[in-house]
Design a protein around this motif. Sequence first.
Motif, PDB file in Angstrom:
ATOM      1  N   LEU A  61     -13.806   2.093   6.996  1.00 22.94           N
ATOM      2  CA  LEU A  61     -14.118   1.315   5.787  1.00 22.94           C
ATOM      3  C   LEU A  61     -15.600   1.369   5.453  1.00 22.94           C
ATOM      4  O   LEU A  61     -16.454   1.113   6.304  1.00 22.94           O
TER       5      LEU A  61
ATOM      6  N   LYS B 204       0.808  -1.230   0.000  1.00 24.05           N
ATOM      7  CA  LYS B 204       0.000   0.000   0.000  1.00 24.05           C
ATOM      8  C   LYS B 204       0.836   1.273   0.000  1.00 24.05           C
ATOM      9  O   LYS B 204       0.366   2.333  -0.439  1.00 24.05           O
TER      10      LYS B 204
ATOM     11  N   SER C  66      -7.851  -6.724  -3.509  1.00 23.27           N
ATOM     12  CA  SER C  66      -8.723  -5.563  -3.275  1.00 23.27           C
ATOM     13  C   SER C  66      -9.171  -5.487  -1.827  1.00 23.27           C
ATOM     14  O   SER C  66      -9.089  -4.432  -1.181  1.00 23.27           O
TER      15      SER C  66
ATOM     16  N   VAL D 191     -11.517   4.467   3.582  1.00 27.80           N
ATOM     17  CA  VAL D 191     -11.514   3.672   2.354  1.00 27.80           C
ATOM     18  C   VAL D 191     -12.938   3.356   1.938  1.00 27.80           C
ATOM     19  O   VAL D 191     -13.783   2.975   2.760  1.00 27.80           O
TER      20      VAL D 191
ATOM     21  N   LEU E 124     -14.561   0.742  -0.650  1.00 24.36           N
ATOM     22  CA  LEU E 124     -14.312  -0.417  -1.506  1.00 24.36           C
ATOM     23  C   LEU E 124     -15.538  -0.657  -2.380  1.00 24.36           C
ATOM     24  O   LEU E 124     -16.639  -0.866  -1.866  1.00 24.36           O
TER      25      LEU E 124
ATOM     26  N   ALA F 274      -7.839  -2.794   0.980  1.00 26.68           N
ATOM     27  CA  ALA F 274      -8.814  -1.917   1.637  1.00 26.68           C
ATOM     28  C   ALA F 274      -8.703  -2.022   3.154  1.00 26.68           C
ATOM     29  O   ALA F 274      -8.722  -1.003   3.859  1.00 26.68           O
TER      30      ALA F 274
ATOM     31  N   ILE G 109     -11.219   2.175  -3.770  1.00 24.81           N
ATOM     32  CA  ILE G 109     -10.647   1.004  -4.425  1.00 24.81           C
ATOM     33  C   ILE G 109     -11.740   0.308  -5.228  1.00 24.81           C
ATOM     34  O   ILE G 109     -12.773  -0.093  -4.687  1.00 24.81           O
TER      35      ILE G 109
END
Length: 300
Positions: free
Chosen positions: A187, A89, A125, A140, A142, A129, A225
């Motif tokens: 997230l 990352k 992925s 993040v 996703l 994330a 992402i």
Amino acid sequence: MSIIENALKKAGSQGLVVESTGNSISIKDRDSVSESSSSVSGAVDVRNTASLLSSEQQVIINWRSLAENGFIDNNNAKSQLAEEFRVIKRPLVNNIQGSENNGINRSNLILICSSLPGEGKTFVSINLALSIANERDKSVLLIDADVEKPSISKQLGINSPRGLIEYLEDDKVTFSDILLKTDLPNLSLITAGKRHKYSTELLSSQRMYLFAEEVSRRYKDRIVIFDSPPLLVATQAQILAELVGQVVLVIAAETTPQSVVNESVAKLSNCDVVMTLLNKTRKEIDIYGHNYSYGKYGHL
């Protein structure tokens, strides 16, 4: 009564359905819980249950199931896999932090793709994330953009009634309608949505372009992402690559022919940044005295 239990009770009182699958996870965001409740261990047994609370758009991830399937273990920050994704990352995050000087447009939008199916792009992925979401000053989002064969919902055990396709198809569906917050404070998720015969046209539409602009500019600390279809199987990946600032091309070690990789790189020639990730290798790589092995990737 805990926050999660209150949320579940509220869902029940409103007649909402809590569905379970054999492969589930638990999740919630900082907008709805305090930092002191970022861990759900011991709060409620959500094993094999992914709870979608439609009134607040929250899902709860089963971290035990996720770790058992080979993903990053949220309770083991020093695992080899966690360390590997810290290495992966860092250049991506550095590009975002220096975007004003390096000229990368929409650097906080990252596409994860592969040349062919089965190379481990969804595994990368999700883990990427999770790793970035553990940064103190980063959030993040996703997005499962593999609209022909979505995998993120299956891996996370999420059953969402609306996703990216519904948003692109219907002007009345808003961003907040498809956004799912999680119990990992930084997230959030957006699922692929239903299958659609004109999915390629929807992904290449003006609404998708405006969507990418919105998620890129609205929150400067948010990294988005996209998990995309394989480049050489569907046209959607190349369309999505034109919307993002950074692309990670996942390559299955000792499996994907060099000619196939070259063809994929050629399709990404207009992208600002293209990085490659060698996946599924059984060899250990000695980097400054540390051995890294990527043997677990994609074995799901």
